[in-house]
Design a protein around this motif. Structure first.
Motif, mmCIF file in Angstrom:
data_model
loop_
_atom_site.group_PDB
_atom_site.id
_atom_site.type_symbol
_atom_site.label_atom_id
_atom_site.label_comp_id
_atom_site.label_asym_id
_atom_site.label_seq_id
_atom_site.Cartn_x
_atom_site.Cartn_y
_atom_site.Cartn_z
ATOM 1 N N GLN A 17 74.263 48.891 33.376
ATOM 2 C CA GLN A 17 74.636 47.493 33.280
ATOM 3 C C GLN A 17 73.383 46.621 33.288
ATOM 4 O OE1 GLN A 17 76.598 45.944 36.772
ATOM 5 N NE2 GLN A 17 75.540 47.396 38.132
ATOM 6 N N SER A 18 73.500 45.438 32.691
ATOM 7 C CA SER A 18 72.410 44.466 32.722
ATOM 8 C C SER A 18 72.672 43.465 33.830
ATOM 9 C CB SER A 18 72.311 43.733 31.376
ATOM 10 O OG SER A 18 71.461 42.611 31.483
ATOM 11 N N LEU A 19 71.623 43.058 34.530
ATOM 12 C CA LEU A 19 71.769 42.074 35.602
ATOM 13 C C LEU A 19 71.723 40.645 35.077
ATOM 14 C CD1 LEU A 19 71.985 42.730 38.737
ATOM 15 C CD2 LEU A 19 71.310 44.628 37.283
ATOM 16 N N VAL A 20 71.521 40.470 33.789
ATOM 17 C CA VAL A 20 71.433 39.120 33.206
ATOM 18 C C VAL A 20 72.833 38.500 33.148
ATOM 19 C CG1 VAL A 20 70.780 37.785 31.168
ATOM 20 C CG2 VAL A 20 69.419 39.765 31.849
ATOM 21 N N PRO A 21 73.014 37.298 33.713
ATOM 22 C CA PRO A 21 74.332 36.640 33.696
ATOM 23 C C PRO A 21 74.577 35.938 32.355
ATOM 24 C CG PRO A 21 72.769 35.276 34.882
ATOM 25 C CD PRO A 21 72.023 36.529 34.495
ATOM 26 N N ILE A 22 74.925 36.712 31.342
ATOM 27 C CA ILE A 22 75.040 36.169 29.992
ATOM 28 C C ILE A 22 76.135 35.108 29.905
ATOM 29 C CG2 ILE A 22 75.519 36.759 27.582
ATOM 30 C CD1 ILE A 22 74.434 39.559 28.183
ATOM 31 N N GLY B 267 74.910 31.835 30.885
ATOM 32 C CA GLY B 267 73.799 31.409 30.056
ATOM 33 C C GLY B 267 72.428 31.627 30.670
ATOM 34 N N VAL B 268 71.470 31.880 29.790
ATOM 35 C CA VAL B 268 70.067 31.999 30.195
ATOM 36 C C VAL B 268 69.206 31.195 29.220
ATOM 37 C CG1 VAL B 268 70.203 34.242 31.350
ATOM 38 C CG2 VAL B 268 69.855 34.157 28.868
ATOM 39 N N ILE B 269 68.075 30.702 29.720
ATOM 40 C CA ILE B 269 67.098 30.018 28.881
ATOM 41 C C ILE B 269 66.137 31.080 28.341
ATOM 42 C CG2 ILE B 269 65.325 28.240 28.725
ATOM 43 C CD1 ILE B 269 68.104 27.176 29.330
ATOM 44 N N ASP C 135 72.205 37.256 41.629
ATOM 45 C CA ASP C 135 71.384 38.464 41.438
ATOM 46 C C ASP C 135 70.464 38.396 40.213
ATOM 47 O OD1 ASP C 135 72.553 39.578 43.660
ATOM 48 O OD2 ASP C 135 74.120 40.589 42.510
ATOM 49 N N PHE C 136 70.125 37.187 39.782
ATOM 50 C CA PHE C 136 69.170 37.083 38.676
ATOM 51 C C PHE C 136 68.495 35.716 38.697
ATOM 52 C CE2 PHE C 136 67.943 35.947 34.324
ATOM 53 C CZ PHE C 136 67.160 37.028 33.986
ATOM 54 N N GLN C 137 67.155 35.749 38.654
ATOM 55 C CA GLN C 137 66.399 34.506 38.506
ATOM 56 C C GLN C 137 65.679 34.468 37.163
ATOM 57 O OE1 GLN C 137 63.608 33.614 41.641
ATOM 58 N NE2 GLN C 137 62.871 31.751 40.643
ATOM 59 N N PHE C 138 64.937 35.559 36.827
ATOM 60 C CA PHE C 138 64.250 35.601 35.537
ATOM 61 C C PHE C 138 63.730 37.009 35.279
ATOM 62 C CE2 PHE C 138 60.611 35.306 38.332
ATOM 63 C CZ PHE C 138 59.630 36.037 37.689
ATOM 64 N N PHE C 139 63.381 37.273 34.046
ATOM 65 C CA PHE C 139 62.531 38.417 33.719
ATOM 66 C C PHE C 139 61.573 37.979 32.614
ATOM 67 C CE2 PHE C 139 65.412 39.217 30.148
ATOM 68 C CZ PHE C 139 64.553 39.693 29.166
ATOM 69 N N GLU C 140 60.401 38.621 32.586
ATOM 70 C CA GLU C 140 59.382 38.320 31.578
ATOM 71 C C GLU C 140 58.838 39.626 31.010
ATOM 72 O OE1 GLU C 140 56.024 35.077 31.622
ATOM 73 O OE2 GLU C 140 55.195 36.917 32.498
ATOM 74 N N TYR C 141 58.860 39.728 29.704
ATOM 75 C CA TYR C 141 58.360 40.911 29.001
ATOM 76 C C TYR C 141 57.102 40.527 28.227
ATOM 77 C CZ TYR C 141 58.092 44.583 25.413
ATOM 78 O OH TYR C 141 57.674 45.584 24.565
ATOM 79 N N LYS C 142 56.035 41.315 28.391
ATOM 80 C CA LYS C 142 54.784 41.080 27.675
ATOM 81 C C LYS C 142 54.444 42.311 26.840
ATOM 82 C CE LYS C 142 52.689 37.892 31.021
ATOM 83 N NZ LYS C 142 51.510 37.624 31.900
ATOM 84 N N GLU C 143 53.907 42.050 25.659
ATOM 85 C CA GLU C 143 53.588 43.150 24.750
ATOM 86 C C GLU C 143 52.350 42.806 23.936
ATOM 87 O OE1 GLU C 143 56.755 45.022 22.162
ATOM 88 O OE2 GLU C 143 55.526 44.065 20.621
ATOM 89 N N ALA D 204 70.084 29.939 33.775
ATOM 90 C CA ALA D 204 70.309 28.529 33.444
ATOM 91 C C ALA D 204 71.034 27.781 34.555
ATOM 92 C CB ALA D 204 71.109 28.426 32.142
ATOM 93 N N THR D 205 71.649 28.499 35.509
ATOM 94 C CA THR D 205 72.443 27.840 36.556
ATOM 95 C C THR D 205 71.650 27.576 37.824
ATOM 96 O OG1 THR D 205 73.197 29.920 37.559
ATOM 97 C CG2 THR D 205 74.467 29.064 35.679
#
Length: 510
Positions: A195-200, A203-205, A262-270, A255-256
């Protein structure tokens, strides 16, 4: 837009990340670049000739040279990016140096009593495409998440927790180790999936920020002959050299601002780099059916290229009370400090150009010509790009690239580009105008993509010295994808920016 085959998201453990159709398009969809004179007239060179740019468009045009010439073309690009992602506008600028066709042409008269009036040989280099840019966009999304591509991957591969921890070190394993993705259990505590922890739903920014560098450069060795100032034939051996780098930062933020979901943010760098070199050919003919008229045809064979890609990636995730504190993982930690690497071959699409020119006062002494108008019609088979494995004995890789190629055919189509331009000559001073239209390579009509070029310039020629100055402005419409999914419609940013190109050509005959 049509979803991509699941193979597009396939991660082969000893390579970096999956190939996407975007990588094929990067070497195929670009506007014409050349000398300042060529750029000012919209990039027309299919039947005109007499310019070193012909070595990269229709080599038969080299046959109009009867003297030796050295050319240098520096330039400067001004990127003005405007993107709209899910109703939110973002703007940004990125400027960079570039260059147009530069090199040397050796023209010489033919032997006495020979049907060949003259011949010419040229060595030149041209920047086919400039990759220096910065693409940024953001918006609210309550339909899908970047994290879902990892769910698709793990579920499709029926991965267990050990595989999720270690087998996808440039993506899914980073998400699993930072708890962006976690196991899903039944009432008895048995693992039944992921499962994904992102609260789709709330909404997310989403924010996308990619800085790209490099260019598609082409070395050309051309040879052409002139038969009685009536028929010109030529060909060039081309060596494409590509260097591309993308530094990407992508993030999703709740966004809320709910501290207990259980979710504040995630950041992916590549950091992704791609280097390639190959070989190809361009063949052409120009014919003068009668005074004043020139008709040309050129064919560009597919470029056969070998690439080496490298990737490094990292992820930071804050799941608040679910798995505190914020966690960070990187591919370097999971791959002994080494970048991921893959090697493969790419065959670029073929091109065909039909052209016609009308030259006022068409005479052998070009100094007495007064003006010309010329137009090119170019067909590019964008869907013809093909990836292939370097090792054809590896059945898994062969099958993988076969499916990627099917996705390319489902994504792109062939289309037509049109260029037109002219020049007015007043003794030693010349004034030029041109324009060009490049049609969409996408099969999906929902993507509004095109490139419209308006250009103009001035030139000076006297005593074997010439100086040309041009400004070309490109209005661009395109699509930028932050990620792609198979089980949901893909969302993309609409690009509506522009690029200004200042080009100066310095040359002399010797």
């Amino acid at each position: 837009m049509k979803t991509y085959l699941s193979s597009i998201l396939l991660l082969i453990c000893f390579t970096a990340a999956a190939q996407t159709p975007d990588e094929a398009l990067r070497t195929a969809w670009f506007t014409q670049n050349g000398s300042a004179r060529n750029m000012a007239t919209g990039g027309v060179m299919g039947s005109l000739g007499g310019d070193i740019t012909a070595n990269h468009v229709n080599p038969a045009g080299l046959g109009l040279f009867k003297t030796r010439e050295f050319v240098l073309t520096p330039g400067f690009a001004l990127n003005n990016n405007k993107l709209n992602y899910r109703g939110t506008d973002t703007a940004g600028k990125k400027n960079a140096f570039n260059y147009g066709t530069s090199g040397i042409v050796f023209g010489a008269a033919g032997r006495p009593r020979s049907k060949w009036t003259s011949s010419a040989f040229a060595i030149s280099v041209n920047q086919v495409a400039n990759y220096n840019n910065r693409i940024q966009f953001k918006g609210l999304n309550n339909v899908s998440s970047f994290s879902e591509q990892y769910l698709e991957e793990l579920i499709r591969d029926r991965a267990d927790t050990n595989a999720a921890l270690s087998n996808y070190i440039f993506g899914s394993s980073l998400a699993f180790r930072t708890y962006l993705i976690d196991t899903e259990t039944d009432a008895g505590g048995n693992v039944i999936g992921f499962q994904s922890l992102v609260p789709i739903s709330t909404g997310v920014i989403q924010r996308y920020d990619a800085t790209t560098r490099g260019g598609y450069n082409e070395v050309a060795l051309g040879l052409a002959g002139n038969m009685e100032d009536k028929l010109y034939v030529g060909g060039s051996l081309t060596i494409p050299i590509i260097k591309y780098q993308r530094d990407l930062v992508y993030s999703e933020t709740d966004a809320t601002n709910n501290p207990s979901n259980d979710f504040q943010f995630f950041e992916y760098k590549e950091t992704f780099t791609s280097k390639g070199i190959g070989v190809g050919a361009k063949l052409g003919v120009i014919y003068k059916p009668q005074e004043f008229w020139r008709i040309g045809f050129a064919f560009h064979t597919p470029q056969l290229m070998t690439f080496t890609d490298r990737i490094r990636s990292s992820m930071t995730t804050n799941t608040e009370g679910y798995a505190p504190p914020a966690r960070t993982e990187s591919s370097d930690n999971l791959n002994s400090g080494n970048a991921g690497e893959r090697k493969y071959d790419l065959t670029t699409p073929w091109r065909a150009i039909a052209s016609a020119s009308y030259v006022f006062r068409e005479i052998v002494d070009t100094r007495r010509q007064r003006a010309f108008i010329s137009a090119d019609l170019e067909y590019v088979n964008y869907r013809g790009a093909r990836f292939s494995a370097v090792d054809n004995n590896n059945t898994n890789l062969v099958n993988y690239y076969s499916q990627v190629n099917e996705a390319i055919k489902d994504t792109y189509k062939g289309n037509i580009n049109f260029r037109i331009g002219g020049e007015l000559k007043l003794h030693t001073i010349m004034f030029r105008l041109g324009g060009a239209y490049y049609g969409s390579p996408y099969k999906d009509d929902a993507i509004d993509a095109s490139r419209l070029v308006a250009s103009g310039g001035v030139g000076y020629r006297d005593h074997g010295i010439f100086i040309d100055l041009t400004y070309a402005h490109t209005f661009m419409k395109d699509a930028e994808f932050a990620y792609r999914l198979n089980d949901k419609p893909n969302t993309f940013a609409e690009q509506m920016g522009s690029r200004g190109n200042v080009v100066l050509t310095l040359g002399f005959k010797f």
